[in-house]
Design a protein around this motif. Structure first.
Motif, PDB file in Angstrom:
ATOM      1  N   LYS A  76       1.954   0.280  -9.485  1.00 54.02           N
ATOM      2  CA  LYS A  76       2.436  -0.147  -8.190  1.00 54.02           C
ATOM      3  C   LYS A  76       3.162  -1.473  -8.407  1.00 54.02           C
ATOM      4  O   LYS A  76       4.256  -1.530  -7.495  1.00 54.02           O
ATOM      5  CB  LYS A  76       1.245  -0.335  -7.355  1.00 54.02           C
ATOM      6  CG  LYS A  76       1.846  -0.989  -5.789  1.00 54.02           C
ATOM      7  CD  LYS A  76       0.451  -0.871  -4.967  1.00 54.02           C
ATOM      8  CE  LYS A  76       1.077  -1.185  -3.298  1.00 54.02           C
ATOM      9  NZ  LYS A  76      -0.062  -1.312  -2.486  1.00 54.02           N
ATOM     10  N   LEU A  77       2.819  -2.422  -9.317  1.00 54.21           N
ATOM     11  CA  LEU A  77       3.342  -3.543  -9.342  1.00 54.21           C
ATOM     12  C   LEU A  77       4.473  -3.615 -10.518  1.00 54.21           C
ATOM     13  O   LEU A  77       5.228  -4.701 -10.501  1.00 54.21           O
ATOM     14  CB  LEU A  77       2.283  -5.006  -9.677  1.00 54.21           C
ATOM     15  CG  LEU A  77       1.354  -4.834  -8.544  1.00 54.21           C
ATOM     16  CD1 LEU A  77       0.465  -6.007  -8.819  1.00 54.21           C
ATOM     17  CD2 LEU A  77       2.161  -5.535  -7.086  1.00 54.21           C
ATOM     18  N   GLY A  78       4.752  -2.505 -11.137  1.00 52.46           N
ATOM     19  CA  GLY A  78       5.617  -2.572 -12.099  1.00 52.46           C
ATOM     20  C   GLY A  78       5.438  -3.265 -13.419  1.00 52.46           C
ATOM     21  O   GLY A  78       6.226  -3.990 -14.008  1.00 52.46           O
TER      22      GLY A  78
ATOM     23  N   SER B 136      -4.882   0.582 -14.119  1.00 48.29           N
ATOM     24  CA  SER B 136      -3.583   1.150 -14.024  1.00 48.29           C
ATOM     25  C   SER B 136      -2.866   1.564 -13.024  1.00 48.29           C
ATOM     26  O   SER B 136      -1.665   1.456 -12.912  1.00 48.29           O
ATOM     27  CB  SER B 136      -4.017   2.677 -14.910  1.00 48.29           C
ATOM     28  OG  SER B 136      -4.913   3.330 -14.177  1.00 48.29           O
ATOM     29  N   GLY B 137      -3.673   2.138 -11.962  1.00 51.97           N
ATOM     30  CA  GLY B 137      -2.840   2.249 -10.773  1.00 51.97           C
ATOM     31  C   GLY B 137      -2.051   0.988 -10.131  1.00 51.97           C
ATOM     32  O   GLY B 137      -1.020   0.887  -9.702  1.00 51.97           O
TER      33      GLY B 137
ATOM     34  N   LEU C 202      -3.550 -14.496  -6.089  1.00 47.91           N
ATOM     35  CA  LEU C 202      -4.213 -13.574  -5.028  1.00 47.91           C
ATOM     36  C   LEU C 202      -3.338 -12.082  -4.687  1.00 47.91           C
ATOM     37  O   LEU C 202      -3.954 -11.129  -4.319  1.00 47.91           O
ATOM     38  CB  LEU C 202      -4.257 -14.461  -3.698  1.00 47.91           C
ATOM     39  CG  LEU C 202      -4.909 -15.697  -3.793  1.00 47.91           C
ATOM     40  CD1 LEU C 202      -4.633 -16.636  -2.450  1.00 47.91           C
ATOM     41  CD2 LEU C 202      -6.521 -15.401  -3.821  1.00 47.91           C
ATOM     42  N   ARG C 203      -2.157 -12.303  -4.926  1.00 47.94           N
ATOM     43  CA  ARG C 203      -1.525 -11.033  -4.685  1.00 47.94           C
ATOM     44  C   ARG C 203      -1.880  -9.701  -5.918  1.00 47.94           C
ATOM     45  O   ARG C 203      -2.087  -8.569  -5.282  1.00 47.94           O
ATOM     46  CB  ARG C 203       0.003 -11.165  -5.049  1.00 47.94           C
ATOM     47  CG  ARG C 203       1.040 -10.026  -4.826  1.00 47.94           C
ATOM     48  CD  ARG C 203       2.351 -10.476  -4.815  1.00 47.94           C
ATOM     49  NE  ARG C 203       2.578 -10.749  -6.201  1.00 47.94           N
ATOM     50  CZ  ARG C 203       3.255  -9.821  -6.755  1.00 47.94           C
ATOM     51  NH1 ARG C 203       3.585  -8.643  -6.642  1.00 47.94           N
ATOM     52  NH2 ARG C 203       3.762 -10.428  -8.158  1.00 47.94           N
ATOM     53  N   TYR C 204      -2.248 -10.286  -6.924  1.00 44.91           N
ATOM     54  CA  TYR C 204      -2.688  -9.305  -8.214  1.00 44.91           C
ATOM     55  C   TYR C 204      -4.196  -9.065  -7.853  1.00 44.91           C
ATOM     56  O   TYR C 204      -4.504  -7.847  -7.718  1.00 44.91           O
ATOM     57  CB  TYR C 204      -2.615  -9.931  -9.262  1.00 44.91           C
ATOM     58  CG  TYR C 204      -1.400  -9.801 -10.025  1.00 44.91           C
ATOM     59  CD1 TYR C 204      -1.057  -8.737 -10.765  1.00 44.91           C
ATOM     60  CD2 TYR C 204      -0.416 -10.614  -9.924  1.00 44.91           C
ATOM     61  CE1 TYR C 204       0.210  -8.581 -11.628  1.00 44.91           C
ATOM     62  CE2 TYR C 204       0.761 -10.629 -10.576  1.00 44.91           C
ATOM     63  CZ  TYR C 204       1.169  -9.811 -11.417  1.00 44.91           C
ATOM     64  OH  TYR C 204       2.145  -9.364 -11.859  1.00 44.91           O
TER      65      TYR C 204
ATOM     66  N   LEU D  17      -5.508  -4.926  -6.638  1.00 48.51           N
ATOM     67  CA  LEU D  17      -6.569  -4.515  -7.326  1.00 48.51           C
ATOM     68  C   LEU D  17      -7.611  -3.940  -6.513  1.00 48.51           C
ATOM     69  O   LEU D  17      -8.180  -3.080  -6.779  1.00 48.51           O
ATOM     70  CB  LEU D  17      -7.075  -5.588  -8.675  1.00 48.51           C
ATOM     71  CG  LEU D  17      -6.457  -5.778  -9.868  1.00 48.51           C
ATOM     72  CD1 LEU D  17      -6.578  -7.082 -10.478  1.00 48.51           C
ATOM     73  CD2 LEU D  17      -6.384  -4.416 -10.585  1.00 48.51           C
ATOM     74  N   ALA D  18      -8.082  -4.911  -5.629  1.00 45.71           N
ATOM     75  CA  ALA D  18      -9.146  -4.370  -4.512  1.00 45.71           C
ATOM     76  C   ALA D  18      -8.485  -3.074  -3.740  1.00 45.71           C
ATOM     77  O   ALA D  18      -9.524  -2.297  -3.490  1.00 45.71           O
ATOM     78  CB  ALA D  18      -9.417  -5.764  -3.577  1.00 45.71           C
TER      79      ALA D  18
END
Length: 306
Positions: free
Chosen positions: A39-41, A34-35, A21-23, A27-28
């Protein structure tokens, strides 16, 4: 054209984890593999695999890939509402858990615009750190507003009121503005004649996209409708540096202008609007000693700066 979910056997909803859910939430919000990866490294291929696995678990397509980026499907939009509520509940639990310490220790993360962070907040926070050696303060100056509700920061300092639900906000000051120019500019062009509408004036202003939302830019346009815009920048430091080097007249916060000895204050026909300074934090953190100590310190000290 609709994208089919991956042709893999579903493993069942019981396999869904919070990371799924975090990913999905990121994404949403980012609308880009790519962005979100930056952000999430992580990497774009990893993000793509995570999305495919999540869609496999659900047995549904969550995003459509379009030239403008990722777009939620109807199913994705429905899941987004539930995922956002789950995120808020998880973050609320984390805020409560991390606030259980009774002492003023630990890390507090703040965000603000670059110039006020450097010129106003940093000196104050340095003083705060000497008063509380067990504290660690991190100041993030970013053009993009970091989220209090998603716990990207603990405290935010802005020039507009906060609109998000669940936040506590306080007006902690009001910064006066002045009109400034360099001696070289004044020698070449003289002091501005307000009665002439600025026909002989070169101005330094905000970028056009921000012009309608910034009070002092409206003031400049009202009093100098015939002036030439010589330089635009969304950076206050950039405006101050341009004015100090003779590019034109600039409306600047007085506390920033004082950092540039080359600038000279110019008397104005009417007062320039000041800017209110708002401090915001999440209501779940108001009882956390380390957050409360920074909030109270800035609320006490900021009004004395002008």
């Amino acid at each position: 054209m609709s994208r089919k979910p991956p042709e893999l056997p579903a493993t069942g909803l019981s396999d869904i984890e919070w990371d799924d859910l975090r990913y999905f939430l990121n994404l949403a919000r980012e609308k880009s593999l790519s962005g979100t990866a930056r952000k999430l490294g992580t990497t774009q291929p990893t993000m793509s695999r995570r999305l495919e696995l999540f869609e496999k678990k659900l047995g549904a397509v969550l995003f459509q890939r379009k030239p403008s980026g990722l777009e939620l499907t109807d199913t994705g939009r429905q899941i987004l509402d539930h995922a956002a509520r789950m995120e808020e509940a998880a973050l609320a639990a984390q805020r409560i858990a991390t606030g259980s310490s009774a002492g003023i220790t630990g890390t507090v993360r703040l965000t603000s615009a670059e110039w006020i962070g450097a010129r106003v907040l940093s000196p104050l926070l340095a003083e705060f750190c000497t008063m509380h050696p067990g504290m660690s303060v991190e100041l993030v100056t970013d053009a993009e507003a970091l989220s209090l509700t998603r716990r990207e920061v603990d405290i935010a300092v802005r020039f507009v009121r906060f609109q998000q639900e669940g936040l506590v906000q306080r007006k902690i000051g009001s910064l006066p503005f002045g009109l400034y120019a360099s001696p070289g500019y004044l020698k070449a062009r003289g002091f501005p004649d307000f009665k002439q509408g600025g026909a002989d004036v070169a101005l330094i202003a905000m970028n056009a996209a921000l012009a309608e939302t910034v009070a002092e830019t409206k003031w400049l346009r009202q009093h100098f409708p015939n002036a030439h815009i010589a330089f635009r920048s969304n950076s206050r430091e950039g405006q101050a540096a341009a004015a100090a080097n003779g590019a034109g007249l600039a409306c600047l916060p007085q506390c920033l202008a004082r950092a540039y000895p080359a600038l000279r204050a110019i008397a104005t026909a009417t007062p320039i609007p000041s800017r209110d300074v708002w401090l915001g934090f999440h209501r779940d953190t108001r009882a956390i000693p380390r957050v409360r100590s920074v909030v109270d310190f800035l609320a006490e000290r900021m009004p004395h700066l002008s």
